[in-house]
Scaffold this active site. Structure first.
Site: not given
Ligand code: SME
Length: 286
Positions: A10-11, A18, A23, A74, A77, A80, A87, A98, A100, A102, A107, A111
């Site tokens: 998302p995002n 953004r 980012y 990535n 959010a 978290h 799964d 995984e 990220h 940032s 942060r 997070r």
């Protein structure tokens, strides 16, 4: 390993607009183009996907499970709290990393928790676009390691295995311009086999050069700029950086993996980690 999924949660569709101070300025399209270009140079095929919807991400991972051989994700959010996404990664049982942009550990408190990380090989955070590229390299490195372990080194024999690992590393990493293995013989290192331009240094006294220093100190050495290191013994004028990994068991050093690159400061912790795992497999042959 040829087929790689790049999955963004998302995002991430708003990248570039953004919060660019967090980012970065790259759009998702530019970011994907950079990752794809990098991965293709490593001989991989990439499918990239982004969604703001948990279920769509899970559907994509399921749909691609027979094509894909590894995943860079990535999760945004969802990292978290999405046990469902977690799964799905566990279910397809593909090596996953995984990533990220940032540094999520520096942060907000929420997070710092990742429900995804346990089903991944590792979490890479805070390196911006570079983090995805490191993830791709790490997955390629794991593939080399799996091929080495899967080749049944014990029955294959030492010489053949030492040649195989040099070939696998040289052919898997375009940034490695010279890959060789030296073995300890008395007070010297003797070149066993290599790929790249011929080196004048076929015998190196222990303690001399970066090769000799790594054996003497019994630890891996990364040199970002060989021309600034007085220990460096030149093999080719194009070489800019070098990594040397001892092949050792306990306190006893049997040899080392030596790698040069024509690019400056190109060896990272992830190269060292993979190469040390390869060296541990090789050490069992002595
Ligand atoms: N550069 C090495 C010598 C070996 S060649 O790079 C192959 C060193 O400084 O020890």
């Amino acid at each position: 390993m040829k087929n790689l999924l790049i999955v963004h949660g998302p995002n991430l569709n708003l990248l570039g607009e953004r919060e660019p101070q967090i980012y970065g300025n790259d759009s998702l399209k530019t970011l994907n183009a950079s990752i794809e270009c990098f991965a293709e140079k490593m001989g991989l095929q990439v499918k990239s996907f982004q969604s703001n919807h948990e279920g769509a991400l899970i559907d994509f991972i399921h749909e691609q499970r027979n094509w894909a051989e590894a995943i860079v994700i990535n999760p945004g959010a969802l990292t978290h709290y999405s046990y469902a996404l977690r799964d799905s990664i566990a279910a397809v049982n593909l090596p996953s990393i995984e990533v990220h942009l940032s540094d999520v550990n520096q942060r907000e408190e929420f997070r710092k928790i990742s429900v995804i990380k346990d089903v991944c090989e590792k979490q890479i955070s805070g390196l911006g676009k570079e983090g995805y590229l490191r993830a791709v390299e790490y997955l390629v490195g794991l593939d080399v390691l799996n091929k080495l372990q899967g080749s049944n080194p014990d029955s294959k024999g030492r010489d053949e295995t030492l040649r195989m690992v040099v070939k696998l590393l040289k052919e898997s990493f375009p940034k490695y311009s010279w890959v060789g293995i030296y073995l300890v013989e008395g007070a010297e290192l003797v070149l066993h086999n290599y790929m790249g331009k011929p080196s004048p240094h076929t015998r190196i006294p222990i303690g001399q050069g970066i090769c000799g220093a790594a054996v003497h100190e019994k630890k891996s050495i990364i040199v970002d700029d060989v021309n600034a290191d007085p220990r460096y013994l030149a093999c080719s004028i194009e070489t800019r950086s070098e990594i040397v990994i001892p092949i050792m068991s306990g306190n006893k050093v049997f040899g080392e993996i030596d790698i040069d690159s024509d690019l400056e400061a190109i060896f990272h912790d992830s190269d060292q980690e993979i190469l040390e795992k390869c060296a541990a497999v090789l050490a069992k042959l002595f």
